[in-house]
Design a protein around this motif. Structure first.
Motif, mmCIF file in Angstrom:
data_model
loop_
_atom_site.group_PDB
_atom_site.id
_atom_site.type_symbol
_atom_site.label_atom_id
_atom_site.label_comp_id
_atom_site.label_asym_id
_atom_site.label_seq_id
_atom_site.Cartn_x
_atom_site.Cartn_y
_atom_site.Cartn_z
ATOM 1 N N ALA A 20 0.824 -1.207 0.000
ATOM 2 C CA ALA A 20 0.000 0.000 0.000
ATOM 3 C C ALA A 20 0.857 1.255 0.000
ATOM 4 O O ALA A 20 0.529 2.250 -0.667
ATOM 5 C CB ALA A 20 -0.933 -0.011 1.219
ATOM 6 N N ALA A 21 1.966 1.204 0.733
ATOM 7 C CA ALA A 21 2.860 2.363 0.773
ATOM 8 C C ALA A 21 3.491 2.615 -0.590
ATOM 9 O O ALA A 21 3.592 3.765 -1.051
ATOM 10 C CB ALA A 21 3.942 2.140 1.838
ATOM 11 N N PHE A 22 3.912 1.559 -1.269
ATOM 12 C CA PHE A 22 4.521 1.722 -2.588
ATOM 13 C C PHE A 22 3.496 2.233 -3.604
ATOM 14 O O PHE A 22 3.826 3.016 -4.500
ATOM 15 C CB PHE A 22 5.129 0.406 -3.058
ATOM 16 N N ALA A 23 2.238 1.778 -3.479
ATOM 17 C CA ALA A 23 1.184 2.272 -4.372
ATOM 18 C C ALA A 23 0.979 3.774 -4.169
ATOM 19 O O ALA A 23 0.775 4.523 -5.132
ATOM 20 C CB ALA A 23 -0.121 1.513 -4.120
ATOM 21 N N ARG A 24 1.056 4.202 -2.913
ATOM 22 C CA ARG A 24 0.924 5.631 -2.625
ATOM 23 C C ARG A 24 2.079 6.406 -3.262
ATOM 24 O O ARG A 24 1.875 7.480 -3.846
ATOM 25 C CB ARG A 24 0.890 5.836 -1.109
ATOM 26 N N GLU A 25 3.286 5.851 -3.163
ATOM 27 C CA GLU A 25 4.438 6.523 -3.761
ATOM 28 C C GLU A 25 4.329 6.574 -5.280
ATOM 29 O O GLU A 25 4.677 7.596 -5.906
ATOM 30 C CB GLU A 25 5.723 5.806 -3.339
ATOM 31 N N ARG A 26 3.827 5.494 -5.896
ATOM 32 C CA ARG A 26 3.656 5.507 -7.351
ATOM 33 C C ARG A 26 2.651 6.560 -7.796
ATOM 34 O O ARG A 26 2.722 7.069 -8.912
ATOM 35 C CB ARG A 26 3.226 4.122 -7.838
ATOM 36 N N ALA A 27 1.719 6.881 -6.901
ATOM 37 C CA ALA A 27 0.733 7.927 -7.203
ATOM 38 C C ALA A 27 1.293 9.330 -6.971
ATOM 39 O O ALA A 27 0.574 10.321 -7.124
ATOM 40 C CB ALA A 27 -0.522 7.724 -6.360
ATOM 41 N N GLY A 28 2.584 9.409 -6.601
ATOM 42 C CA GLY A 28 3.225 10.704 -6.412
ATOM 43 C C GLY A 28 3.088 11.276 -5.026
ATOM 44 O O GLY A 28 3.403 12.458 -4.817
ATOM 45 N N LEU A 29 2.633 10.471 -4.064
ATOM 46 C CA LEU A 29 2.442 10.951 -2.701
ATOM 47 C C LEU A 29 3.591 10.476 -1.813
ATOM 48 O O LEU A 29 4.159 9.396 -2.013
ATOM 49 C CB LEU A 29 1.114 10.442 -2.136
ATOM 50 N N VAL A 31 5.654 9.042 1.401
ATOM 51 C CA VAL A 31 5.493 8.028 2.441
ATOM 52 C C VAL A 31 6.682 8.099 3.386
ATOM 53 O O VAL A 31 7.840 8.174 2.941
ATOM 54 C CB VAL A 31 5.387 6.609 1.849
ATOM 55 N N LEU A 32 6.408 8.076 4.675
ATOM 56 C CA LEU A 32 7.440 7.949 5.703
ATOM 57 C C LEU A 32 7.411 6.496 6.170
ATOM 58 O O LEU A 32 6.435 6.050 6.773
ATOM 59 C CB LEU A 32 7.174 8.908 6.869
ATOM 60 N N HIS A 33 8.459 5.751 5.867
ATOM 61 C CA HIS A 33 8.462 4.300 6.089
ATOM 62 C C HIS A 33 8.887 3.969 7.512
ATOM 63 O O HIS A 33 10.069 3.903 7.827
ATOM 64 C CB HIS A 33 9.377 3.626 5.078
ATOM 65 N N LEU A 34 7.883 3.720 8.365
ATOM 66 C CA LEU A 34 8.119 3.228 9.719
ATOM 67 C C LEU A 34 7.569 1.809 9.863
ATOM 68 O O LEU A 34 7.400 1.305 10.968
ATOM 69 C CB LEU A 34 7.476 4.143 10.763
ATOM 70 N N GLU A 35 7.293 1.163 8.735
ATOM 71 C CA GLU A 35 6.684 -0.160 8.777
ATOM 72 C C GLU A 35 7.697 -1.291 8.638
ATOM 73 O O GLU A 35 7.457 -2.405 9.102
ATOM 74 C CB GLU A 35 5.617 -0.298 7.677
ATOM 75 N N VAL A 36 8.814 -1.032 8.003
ATOM 76 C CA VAL A 36 9.684 -2.129 7.613
ATOM 77 C C VAL A 36 10.929 -2.197 8.500
ATOM 78 O O VAL A 36 11.523 -1.173 8.838
ATOM 79 C CB VAL A 36 10.080 -2.000 6.119
ATOM 80 N N GLY A 363 14.913 4.328 10.034
ATOM 81 C CA GLY A 363 15.080 5.321 8.978
ATOM 82 C C GLY A 363 16.019 6.447 9.361
ATOM 83 O O GLY A 363 16.681 6.432 10.402
ATOM 84 N N SER A 364 16.038 7.445 8.511
ATOM 85 C CA SER A 364 16.891 8.606 8.768
ATOM 86 C C SER A 364 16.326 9.424 9.921
ATOM 87 O O SER A 364 15.144 9.328 10.270
ATOM 88 C CB SER A 364 16.978 9.481 7.516
ATOM 89 N N GLU A 365 17.162 10.258 10.495
ATOM 90 C CA GLU A 365 16.706 11.117 11.589
ATOM 91 C C GLU A 365 15.657 12.104 11.110
ATOM 92 O O GLU A 365 14.705 12.417 11.834
ATOM 93 C CB GLU A 365 17.899 11.840 12.217
ATOM 94 N N ASP A 366 15.801 12.587 9.879
ATOM 95 C CA ASP A 366 14.799 13.512 9.340
ATOM 96 C C ASP A 366 13.447 12.827 9.201
ATOM 97 O O ASP A 366 12.399 13.418 9.499
ATOM 98 C CB ASP A 366 15.246 14.053 7.979
ATOM 99 N N THR A 367 13.455 11.566 8.738
ATOM 100 C CA THR A 367 12.204 10.817 8.592
ATOM 101 C C THR A 367 11.518 10.629 9.928
ATOM 102 O O THR A 367 10.304 10.848 10.061
ATOM 103 C CB THR A 367 12.486 9.447 7.945
#
Length: 382
Positions: A20-29, A31-36, A363-367
């Motif tokens: 779902a997160a990748f689908a959101r990214e493909r739509a140009g939105l 995502v902050l990845h805290l799931e993986v 993730g990164s500190e900024d994320t």
């Protein structure tokens, strides 16, 4: 046509979240990845250089089923230098990730119909892999009073004997750890009751003020699993290892020959260099520690006040029962409203996981800083 029942295991829900997160990214939105549970950093520089040298030499044929001697010897030195434990290289089996290690270890140690205990919540692939090979997972419901870890009291309360016990320290999803005393007590109980201990140590190296103890120190009969994916930041290289007890080494070798032939040769050749990269890798751990501190400070401001002790790994397991009784729907709303991807607890605890969510701070500190800001704003509107 017949379809085997072995595949009738639940999906790995974190992969559904990632889809779902990748689908959101493909739509140009965004995502902050805290799931993986994956480091945001790549492999160490020396590992990349070793891989390039191996490619240039073009000597990437099959290896011994248990791994190339230089890597097995390097892993044995790692146990000597890091833990003060003498593990012969002959007892090291290099595997296709920790996933391959669990498959080989479970097949070598357990027969169909055996029962293997583990804490609940825990890594879902334990249950699913055991189920697929006809072994019954036995879940020990744990909570804050057990620090989300198995105990001898929980094991002795079981109505039917078990043949195995899986321990994980640091654990996924909670990040909690077993002390040396706790691990010794569990190992002693296993030895006295003829129970095989399997110790998942893939998050060793990722600890925050608490010492990680290897089961190789306390139990010569334990199967010890580790991986290059987490501390060594090499997830896609698909490389892990086991410390195998003497009575299982030939079984593991024969199974590996037939099921995998060998672990990826390029990864093996490159991984020898990983053990000389601790300065670079410990800098990653320092970043995880800062991310952890930030989330432990900021999550309560967003209403997430019931958090498992995050002694190690790179996860925070949050009880959201006062916000929802459906963590899957909660995570979908969180992604839709804020762009933050998190993992519902049903992956880790089928019975009680609907009231828990796991956040990864790999993730990164900024994320992580931006995710904390958005969580606080989102919950303020709830």
């Amino acid at each position: 046509m017949k379809v085997s029942r072995r595949g009738n295991v639940p999906p790995f829900f974190v992969m559904e979240v990632m889809r779902a997160a990748f689908a959101r990214e493909r739509a140009g939105l965004e995502v902050l990845h805290l799931e993986v549970g994956q480091p945001s950093t790549g492999a160490p520089a020396a590992v990349l250089e070793a891989a390039k040298a191996a490619l240039d030499a073009d000597k990437l044929g099959y290896t011994d089923a248990l791994g190339i001697p230089p890597l097995r010897e390097a892993i044995a030195r790692w146990y000597r230098d890091r833990y003060g434990v003498a593990v012969p290289a002959e007892r090291i089996a290099v595997t296709t990730g920790s996933s391959g290690a669990f498959q080989l270890g479970f097949l070598a140690a357990f027969d169909p119909g055996d029962r293997v205990a583990m804490a609940s919540p825990s890594y879902p692939a334990y249950r699913h892999t055991l189920t697929a090979i006809g072994v019954e997972p036995v879940e020990l419901p744990t909570g804050p009073e057990h620090r989300f870890q198995p105990t001898v009291a929980l094991l002795e309360a079981l109505d039917t004997p078990v043949q195995g016990l899986i321990v994980a320290s640091p654990a996924n999803p909670t990040g909690t750890m077993l002390s040396r005393e706790d691990l010794n007590e569990l190992a002693g109980w296993c030895s006295a009751n003829g129970v095989r201990m399997v110790s998942d140590e893939i998050y060793h190296g990722l600890t925050y003020g608490t010492e990680a103890v290897t089961a190789a120190e306390v139990s010569p009969g334990a199967l010890v699993v580790n991986s290059f994916s987490k501390y060594f930041s090499m997830t896609g290289w698909r490389l892990g290892w086991m410390v195998v007890p003497d009575d299982l080494i030939r079984s593991v070798e024969c199974l590996a020959q037939n099921l995998f032939i060998s672990a990826p040769t390029l990864s093996q050749m490159a991984a020898v260099a990983a053990f000389g990269c601790t300065s670079e890798l410990d800098a990653h751990v320092a970043r995880y520690a800062r991310n952890r501190d930030r989330l432990l400070r900021e999550l309560p401001r967003a209403g997430f006040t019931r958090l498992a002790p995050a002694d190690g790994a790179f996860y925070i397991y949050a009880d959201v029962g006062d916000m929802t009784d459906d963590s899957e729907a909660f995570c979908r709303r969180l992604l839709d409203d804020t762009g933050i991807a998190a993992t519902p607890g049903v992956d880790f605890d089928p019975a009680r996981g609907r009231r828990f969510v796991r956040f990864s701070f790999a993730g990164s500190e900024d994320t992580i800083a931006e995710a904390a800001r958005r969580l606080i704003a989102w919950r303020a509107q709830a």
